[in-house]
Design a protein around this motif. Structure first.
Motif, mmCIF file in Angstrom:
data_model
loop_
_atom_site.group_PDB
_atom_site.id
_atom_site.type_symbol
_atom_site.label_atom_id
_atom_site.label_comp_id
_atom_site.label_asym_id
_atom_site.label_seq_id
_atom_site.Cartn_x
_atom_site.Cartn_y
_atom_site.Cartn_z
ATOM 1 N N MET A 1 9.303 -18.666 2.851
ATOM 2 C CA MET A 1 8.032 -18.271 2.276
ATOM 3 C C MET A 1 8.196 -17.103 1.322
ATOM 4 S SD MET A 1 4.589 -17.062 4.193
ATOM 5 C CE MET A 1 3.963 -15.489 3.713
ATOM 6 N N ASN A 2 9.030 -16.134 1.659
ATOM 7 C CA ASN A 2 9.171 -14.944 0.839
ATOM 8 C C ASN A 2 9.766 -15.218 -0.526
ATOM 9 O OD1 ASN A 2 8.116 -13.422 2.904
ATOM 10 N ND2 ASN A 2 10.094 -12.731 3.655
ATOM 11 N N SER A 3 10.528 -16.303 -0.665
ATOM 12 C CA SER A 3 11.214 -16.561 -1.924
ATOM 13 C C SER A 3 10.257 -16.794 -3.087
ATOM 14 C CB SER A 3 12.165 -17.739 -1.782
ATOM 15 O OG SER A 3 11.430 -18.906 -1.484
ATOM 16 N N LYS A 4 9.001 -17.093 -2.803
ATOM 17 C CA LYS A 4 8.055 -17.260 -3.902
ATOM 18 C C LYS A 4 7.389 -15.940 -4.287
ATOM 19 C CE LYS A 4 4.132 -18.543 -1.031
ATOM 20 N NZ LYS A 4 3.160 -19.549 -0.710
ATOM 21 N N HIS A 5 7.700 -14.877 -3.556
ATOM 22 C CA HIS A 5 7.108 -13.571 -3.833
ATOM 23 C C HIS A 5 8.125 -12.665 -4.515
ATOM 24 C CE1 HIS A 5 3.404 -14.312 -1.701
ATOM 25 N NE2 HIS A 5 4.108 -14.837 -0.715
ATOM 26 N N ALA A 6 7.779 -12.217 -5.718
ATOM 27 C CA ALA A 6 8.627 -11.283 -6.453
ATOM 28 C C ALA A 6 8.145 -9.863 -6.168
ATOM 29 C CB ALA A 6 8.570 -11.569 -7.939
ATOM 30 N N ILE A 7 9.062 -9.029 -5.712
ATOM 31 C CA ILE A 7 8.756 -7.638 -5.400
ATOM 32 C C ILE A 7 9.428 -6.767 -6.459
ATOM 33 C CG2 ILE A 7 8.884 -5.805 -3.674
ATOM 34 C CD1 ILE A 7 7.343 -8.349 -2.737
ATOM 35 N N ALA A 8 8.650 -5.906 -7.105
ATOM 36 C CA ALA A 8 9.200 -4.977 -8.099
ATOM 37 C C ALA A 8 9.508 -3.654 -7.419
ATOM 38 C CB ALA A 8 8.212 -4.764 -9.236
ATOM 39 N N ILE A 9 10.727 -3.178 -7.605
ATOM 40 C CA ILE A 9 11.141 -1.868 -7.103
ATOM 41 C C ILE A 9 11.231 -0.937 -8.298
ATOM 42 C CG2 ILE A 9 12.995 -0.556 -6.019
ATOM 43 C CD1 ILE A 9 13.822 -3.233 -4.679
ATOM 44 N N ILE A 10 10.560 0.206 -8.189
ATOM 45 C CA ILE A 10 10.584 1.180 -9.281
ATOM 46 C C ILE A 10 10.987 2.522 -8.699
ATOM 47 C CG2 ILE A 10 9.258 2.255 -11.139
ATOM 48 C CD1 ILE A 10 7.315 -0.253 -10.740
ATOM 49 N N MET A 70 -2.027 0.737 -13.804
ATOM 50 C CA MET A 70 -2.218 -0.669 -13.455
ATOM 51 C C MET A 70 -3.686 -0.959 -13.183
ATOM 52 S SD MET A 70 1.128 -1.244 -11.008
ATOM 53 C CE MET A 70 0.589 -2.859 -10.429
ATOM 54 N N ARG A 71 -4.335 -0.106 -12.435
ATOM 55 C CA ARG A 71 -5.741 -0.334 -12.098
ATOM 56 C C ARG A 71 -6.633 -0.237 -13.339
ATOM 57 N NH1 ARG A 71 -3.100 -2.173 -8.653
ATOM 58 N NH2 ARG A 71 -3.432 -1.968 -6.416
ATOM 59 N N SER A 72 -6.308 0.661 -14.255
ATOM 60 C CA SER A 72 -7.116 0.767 -15.472
ATOM 61 C C SER A 72 -6.935 -0.462 -16.356
ATOM 62 C CB SER A 72 -6.804 2.045 -16.248
ATOM 63 O OG SER A 72 -5.528 1.980 -16.835
ATOM 64 N N ASP A 73 -5.797 -1.161 -16.206
ATOM 65 C CA ASP A 73 -5.548 -2.417 -16.931
ATOM 66 C C ASP A 73 -6.018 -3.635 -16.135
ATOM 67 O OD1 ASP A 73 -4.426 -1.143 -19.096
ATOM 68 O OD2 ASP A 73 -2.357 -1.425 -18.408
ATOM 69 N N LYS A 74 -6.790 -3.395 -15.081
ATOM 70 C CA LYS A 74 -7.325 -4.466 -14.221
ATOM 71 C C LYS A 74 -6.230 -5.240 -13.495
ATOM 72 C CE LYS A 74 -11.552 -3.737 -15.781
ATOM 73 N NZ LYS A 74 -11.759 -2.324 -15.775
ATOM 74 N N ASN A 75 -5.075 -4.619 -13.300
ATOM 75 C CA ASN A 75 -3.974 -5.219 -12.555
ATOM 76 C C ASN A 75 -4.115 -4.783 -11.097
ATOM 77 O OD1 ASN A 75 -1.533 -5.881 -11.326
ATOM 78 N ND2 ASN A 75 -0.322 -5.433 -13.149
ATOM 79 N N GLN A 76 -4.434 -5.720 -10.222
ATOM 80 C CA GLN A 76 -4.680 -5.416 -8.814
ATOM 81 C C GLN A 76 -3.470 -5.704 -7.912
ATOM 82 O OE1 GLN A 76 -7.507 -3.844 -7.745
ATOM 83 N NE2 GLN A 76 -7.888 -3.709 -9.935
ATOM 84 N N THR A 77 -2.289 -5.811 -8.488
ATOM 85 C CA THR A 77 -1.082 -6.019 -7.693
ATOM 86 C C THR A 77 -0.962 -4.903 -6.665
ATOM 87 O OG1 THR A 77 0.013 -7.049 -9.583
ATOM 88 C CG2 THR A 77 1.434 -6.252 -7.806
ATOM 89 N N PRO A 78 -0.710 -5.248 -5.392
ATOM 90 C CA PRO A 78 -0.562 -4.211 -4.365
ATOM 91 C C PRO A 78 0.607 -3.285 -4.671
ATOM 92 C CG PRO A 78 -0.729 -6.394 -3.367
ATOM 93 C CD PRO A 78 -0.586 -6.595 -4.840
ATOM 94 N N VAL A 79 0.425 -1.999 -4.365
ATOM 95 C CA VAL A 79 1.448 -1.000 -4.604
ATOM 96 C C VAL A 79 1.754 -0.275 -3.293
ATOM 97 C CG1 VAL A 79 2.051 1.112 -5.868
ATOM 98 C CG2 VAL A 79 0.705 -0.674 -6.999
ATOM 99 N N ASN A 115 4.415 -7.377 3.795
ATOM 100 C CA ASN A 115 3.772 -8.583 4.320
ATOM 101 C C ASN A 115 2.252 -8.432 4.353
ATOM 102 O OD1 ASN A 115 6.067 -10.194 4.645
ATOM 103 N ND2 ASN A 115 6.555 -9.185 6.561
ATOM 104 N N GLN A 116 1.760 -7.258 4.692
ATOM 105 C CA GLN A 116 0.318 -7.021 4.680
ATOM 106 C C GLN A 116 -0.219 -7.080 3.258
ATOM 107 O OE1 GLN A 116 -0.893 -3.311 6.455
ATOM 108 N NE2 GLN A 116 -3.049 -3.661 6.031
ATOM 109 N N ALA A 117 0.512 -6.519 2.308
ATOM 110 C CA ALA A 117 0.073 -6.489 0.911
ATOM 111 C C ALA A 117 0.008 -7.891 0.322
ATOM 112 C CB ALA A 117 1.009 -5.605 0.086
ATOM 113 N N ILE A 118 1.019 -8.718 0.579
ATOM 114 C CA ILE A 118 1.042 -10.036 -0.042
ATOM 115 C C ILE A 118 0.140 -11.026 0.687
ATOM 116 C CG2 ILE A 118 3.286 -9.712 -1.127
ATOM 117 C CD1 ILE A 118 4.560 -11.364 1.069
ATOM 118 N N ALA A 119 -0.256 -10.687 1.899
ATOM 119 C CA ALA A 119 -1.173 -11.558 2.648
ATOM 120 C C ALA A 119 -2.626 -11.283 2.303
ATOM 121 C CB ALA A 119 -0.972 -11.373 4.154
ATOM 122 N N ALA A 120 -2.883 -10.105 1.723
ATOM 123 C CA ALA A 120 -4.264 -9.719 1.385
ATOM 124 C C ALA A 120 -4.797 -10.639 0.289
ATOM 125 C CB ALA A 120 -4.313 -8.269 0.943
ATOM 126 N N PRO A 121 -6.097 -10.964 0.362
ATOM 127 C CA PRO A 121 -6.699 -11.833 -0.660
ATOM 128 C C PRO A 121 -6.741 -11.185 -2.029
ATOM 129 C CG PRO A 121 -8.372 -11.068 0.885
ATOM 130 C CD PRO A 121 -7.047 -10.547 1.356
#
Length: 121
Positions: A1-10, A70-79, A115-121
């Motif tokens: 399941m995780n292989s479809k989720h790309a996680i960015a590390i910064i 990100m939020r000002s650009d309407k990007n709601q990706t979990p951080v 897991n909590q972040a990617i499970a959130a709607p």
């Protein structure tokens, strides 16, 4: 399941990036790595990631600056924030919502936050 989720590390520390890359790949995630918030924000994958794991204190844009941009650009990706300092600084600016991990943190803490972040709607 995780292989479809790309996680960015910064993180500006290459050793932290390498450690997190290895850890997240071992958990089955696709991992994208960036040395700065600016590099991530100008990348073509900025809206294609499932979750961002970022250091709080970095030269240039901080992790908090990244989140606000990100939020000002309407990007709601979990951080998810990682910090060697007190999480109170992050909480003072952003409230209780984002996951904040103090370095050093346990693998299961990071995995639970992701897991909590990617499970959130």
């Amino acid at each position: 399941m995780n292989s479809k989720h790309a996680i960015a590390i910064i993180d500006d520390s290459s050793s932290v990036r390498r450690a997190l890359e290895s850890l997240l790949r071992s958990l089955g995630f696709v991992v994208l790595s960036f040395e700065s918030a600016e590099a991530f924000l100008t990348s073509p994958v900025v809206r294609e990631t499932s979750c961002v794991v970022t250091d709080v204190e970095m030269p240039g844009l901080t992790g908090i600056d990244l989140y606000e941009s990100m939020r000002s650009d309407k990007n709601q990706t979990p951080v998810i924030f990682i910090t060697a300092n007190s999480e109170e600084k992050v909480r003072a600016r952003l409230g209780s919502m984002p996951c904040v991990l103090n370095k050093p943190f346990e693998v299961d803490e990071l995995a639970a936050c992701i897991n909590q972040a990617i499970a959130a709607p």
